[in-house]
Write a protein that holds these residues in place. Sequence first.
Motif, PDB file in Angstrom:
ATOM      1  N   THR A  64       0.847  -1.196   0.000  1.00  0.00           N
ATOM      2  CA  THR A  64       0.000   0.000   0.000  1.00  0.00           C
ATOM      3  C   THR A  64       0.884   1.249   0.000  1.00  0.00           C
ATOM      4  O   THR A  64       0.607   2.213  -0.734  1.00  0.00           O
ATOM      5  N   THR A  82      -7.265   8.844  -0.286  1.00  0.00           N
ATOM      6  CA  THR A  82      -7.934   7.873  -1.170  1.00  0.00           C
ATOM      7  C   THR A  82      -6.949   6.816  -1.673  1.00  0.00           C
ATOM      8  O   THR A  82      -7.340   5.681  -1.910  1.00  0.00           O
ATOM      9  N   GLN A  90      -6.672   3.935   0.399  1.00  0.00           N
ATOM     10  CA  GLN A  90      -7.869   3.091   0.383  1.00  0.00           C
ATOM     11  C   GLN A  90      -8.046   2.370  -0.946  1.00  0.00           C
ATOM     12  O   GLN A  90      -9.141   1.901  -1.258  1.00  0.00           O
ATOM     13  N   PHE A 133      -8.653  -0.109  -3.783  1.00  0.00           N
ATOM     14  CA  PHE A 133      -9.263  -1.446  -3.685  1.00  0.00           C
ATOM     15  C   PHE A 133      -9.680  -1.999  -5.050  1.00  0.00           C
ATOM     16  O   PHE A 133      -9.264  -3.090  -5.441  1.00  0.00           O
ATOM     17  N   THR A 166      -3.468  -4.904  -1.231  1.00  0.00           N
ATOM     18  CA  THR A 166      -3.426  -3.649  -0.489  1.00  0.00           C
ATOM     19  C   THR A 166      -4.233  -3.813   0.808  1.00  0.00           C
ATOM     20  O   THR A 166      -4.907  -4.828   0.977  1.00  0.00           O
ATOM     21  N   VAL A 220      -6.964  -2.411   1.998  1.00  0.00           N
ATOM     22  CA  VAL A 220      -8.421  -2.562   1.897  1.00  0.00           C
ATOM     23  C   VAL A 220      -8.781  -3.910   1.258  1.00  0.00           C
ATOM     24  O   VAL A 220      -9.757  -4.555   1.654  1.00  0.00           O
ATOM     25  N   TYR A 266     -11.085  -6.755   2.870  1.00  0.00           N
ATOM     26  CA  TYR A 266     -12.183  -7.414   2.145  1.00  0.00           C
ATOM     27  C   TYR A 266     -12.026  -8.939   2.184  1.00  0.00           C
ATOM     28  O   TYR A 266     -12.967  -9.668   2.488  1.00  0.00           O
ATOM     29  N   ALA A 297      -8.886  -2.659   9.574  1.00  0.00           N
ATOM     30  CA  ALA A 297      -9.490  -1.370   9.215  1.00  0.00           C
ATOM     31  C   ALA A 297      -9.060  -0.284  10.205  1.00  0.00           C
ATOM     32  O   ALA A 297      -8.802   0.860   9.810  1.00  0.00           O
ATOM     33  N   LEU A 333      -5.546   0.746   9.436  1.00  0.00           N
ATOM     34  CA  LEU A 333      -5.555   1.667   8.293  1.00  0.00           C
ATOM     35  C   LEU A 333      -5.988   3.062   8.735  1.00  0.00           C
ATOM     36  O   LEU A 333      -5.395   4.069   8.330  1.00  0.00           O
ATOM     37  N   PHE A 334      -6.998   3.121   9.599  1.00  0.00           N
ATOM     38  CA  PHE A 334      -7.489   4.405  10.094  1.00  0.00           C
ATOM     39  C   PHE A 334      -6.370   5.154  10.818  1.00  0.00           C
ATOM     40  O   PHE A 334      -6.164   6.356  10.598  1.00  0.00           O
ATOM     41  N   ILE A 368      -3.802   6.499   8.299  1.00  0.00           N
ATOM     42  CA  ILE A 368      -4.302   7.669   7.566  1.00  0.00           C
ATOM     43  C   ILE A 368      -4.364   8.887   8.496  1.00  0.00           C
ATOM     44  O   ILE A 368      -3.959   9.996   8.118  1.00  0.00           O
TER      45      ILE A 368
END
Lengths: 412, 329
Positions: free
Chosen positions: B108, B259, B262, B264, B281, B283, B287, B303, B306-307, B310
Motif C-alpha cells: 500500500t 484515497t 484506500q 481497492f 493492499t 483494503v 475485504y 481497518a 488503516l485508520f 491515515i
Amino acid sequence: MRKEALLAGVLALGLLGVTGCGSGSEPSNAGGKTDMTWAMWVGGTADQDAWQKVADTVNSKVPDVHITLQGSTFADYFTKMSTQLSSNSAPCLVAVQSLRTTALKDGLLPLDDLVKKNNVNLADFDKSMITGLSADGNLYGLPYDVGPMVMFYNKDKFKAAGLADPKPGWTTEEFLADAKKLSGAGKYAIAQNSADLNIESQVLAYNGGRVVGADGTINASDPQFAKGLQWVSDLTNVEKVAAPIAGGDSSFGNNEFLAGSTAMNIDGPWSLLDAKAKAKFNVGIVTLPAGSGGTATFSAGSGWGISKNCKTPDQAFKALETMTGPGMLGELATAGRALSARTAEQANWFDHAAIPGADATIKAASTTAVPMPSSPNSDQLGQLFNQYLVKSFNGQDSAAGVMKDIASQLPQ
Amino acid sequence: MAIQASPGLKRSDAPDPEPDGQKRPAVSVRRRAARKDSGGLGRQTAWGPFFALPHGVGLALFTLLPIGASLWISLHNWPMMGQQKWLGLGNYQHLLADPIFGQVVLNTLLFVVLYVPMNLVVSLGLAAWLTPKIKGRHIFRIIFFIPAITPVVANVVVWRMLYQPGGLIDGLMQSTLGIHAPNFLGDEHWAMFSIVVMSVWQGFGYNMLIFSSALDAVPESLTEAAELDGARPWTVFYRIKLPMISPSIFFATMMTLITSFQVFAQPFIMTKGGPGTSTSTIVLFIYNQGFQFHQLGMASAAAWVLFVIILGITAVQFLGQKKWVHYDA
C-alpha cells in the motif's frame, strides 16, 4: 405551540420508523400468496431465461407461493450469500453448490424433517449429490444438477488442424500431441485457469493428486498435487500450448475459448447451454486427459436450500419440491441447462444437448468421477488459488513453492 | 453578533441616531421587534432538536454505530457464522506479527509513494498547460475529466484488456517490434506499477480541475508585474502561481493521499491481489479477511490499523502545511 411540537414529534418518529425498517421484508403475504425471493447465480441471458422459467413454473403450480428470482454473477454469489446468511438477511430460497455446502451450512435450514414430512424420495436423486449437499449428517439442499468436469473443445479448430475428434478416455500424451498442433504463431490450444474446480479436476485426472481430502480436510502441501500442478504449469512454460494467465481472472480461460482464441476449456455440463449459445463454432465435449491412473475427474453439482431465517419454511419447501420435481428437472435437462440430479430425467439432457457424443463422454466421465469434497475453507482456498497460481502458471515460482505459500495462509 | 447588538437597543438613554434629535416612536417599535425576535429565537431553540433529529439519527445509525461496532468486533474472534470469542488485542497482535499483513502494508505504501506524486505532477502539468490561451481548453478539460467520472470497474476491465497477454499493448509490440510485451498483471515485478499507471489515468482529472480553477483565480496583475520585471515563464509559475495555489495543492495532496491508502477496486478486479501478494493492499486484505475468509474481527482490526495510518499521515501533513501553504496570498 403544543400542536406544532406534537406534529414535529410524530414526523421525527415517522422518520425513525422509515430508517429502521429497511430489512426484514421477506417473506410478505400479498393476495393470499407468500412472497419469497430466490437467490441464484446467473451466467448470461440464456441462464436468466432458464431460471425465470423455473420461477414462473413455481408461481403457476404452487397455489400459495410466489417467488421472485434474484440473480448474481457466479463470481459474486458466494461472497454475497455468506454475508446475507450470517446477517439473517438471506432470501428464503438460496442456491448451494455441493463443494460449498460446509461453508454455508450454518446459515441453512436442515431439510431432513421436511423431506420426511413431505415424503420426498431421496433415492430418486443422484447419490453423490445427496452426499454433496449434506454436512454433519444433515441435508441442506435438494439437488437440481450434477455433472463431471469435462473438456469442452472447438470441433472446427480440431478439424482445421487435421485432427480427429478426441475420444473419451484420451490420454495426456494424446492431449499434448493435439495441443501442440493447435498452438503456435501466438495461438494456444488452451488457457490456464485458476478456478478451484478446474485446476483440482485437471490435477486429479493427471496423477490423482488432491488438495482437499474426501473428508474435506485441506492439505495444500500434498506433494502429489504439487507435481500435478507443475505439469499443468509446464503446459505454458515448457510445452507452450497453454496461454499464460493475466491476473487472478478465473473467467479468462472460458472467455478465450468462447471467443475462438483457444481450442479447449475445462468446464462442467452446466455450462454447455451457455457455451452453445455464445460460441460461433461447433462445441464438443470429451473426458479430461487421463494420466497414469486412467480417466478421473471431480463431479459437482448444485441444489437449492432454505435459509435458517426463512419464516415460512413449509411454503419454501413446497417451492423446492416443484423446482426439483421430475417435471421441472426434465425441462431443464431438455433445455440443456442442467444434467438432471434426478437419475430418471438424465436421458432428456443426452437426447437434447445436441452435442454428438455427449452421452458417451458424460457416461465415461461419470463412471470414474468422485464428488468434489466440501470444506469449510473452500472460499479461502479458491481466493488463494486465484492469487497465487498465476505465479506457477507464468513460471515465476515452482508449483511446490506456490503451494507452500498457500499452505502457510490456511488454518492448520 | 445579533445577541451582542441587542443590549444597545434596550438602552433608553442611547443617543438617537435621527438627525432631527426628536424622540420617535420608532424606538419603541424596535424594542418590540427585539422582544419579538427574542421570543422567536426561543421558539427556534425549542424546534432545533426536532429539525436536527433526522440528520442526528442518520449520523448515529450509519456513522457512529458502525464505528463503535467495528471497534468492538475488532476485539473479538468474530467469524461470519458461528460463535464470537473475546480476544482483547489479540487480532492486533496477530496482524503486527503477520508477515503477509506486513507485506500488504508495504504494498500500500509503494502504491501511495508511486501514485500520489505521479497524479499530482500529471494533473498540475496539464492544468498549467490548459491556460486560457489554449483553444478549446474546455473540451480538453472535459476529455481529461471523463476517466474520473467513468465507473472505476469499467475502466479497470478495459485496462485489463490492454494489459493481458495477447491484448492491445502485447499485440502492438508484436506487430511493430516483434517481441512480446511483459505479462503486466501476471508478473509480480510489473503488476503494481501497471496498477499505478491505470490509477493515475483514472484519477488525475479531478485534481486537474481543482488546479486549473485555482490557476485561473491567480490575479493577472501579479503575473504581469513579474513579467514586466523580466521574470521568465518558469519563474512566474514557480515563484508566483505555485505559492498562490498552494492551498489547492494542499487540499488535493491530502485527499489524494487518503484515497490512495484506500485503493481497492483496481487490484480487486485486475489481479485479486496477486501474483502472490504483490498487489494486495490494505483494503483488499480487509475485504478478503471479511468476505472470503469470513474473519470479521481480523478485518475490523485491519481497518482500524488503516485508520490510524491515515490519521497519522493527515496530522503530519497539517503540521507541515505551515511551511509551504500560503493562505494570506
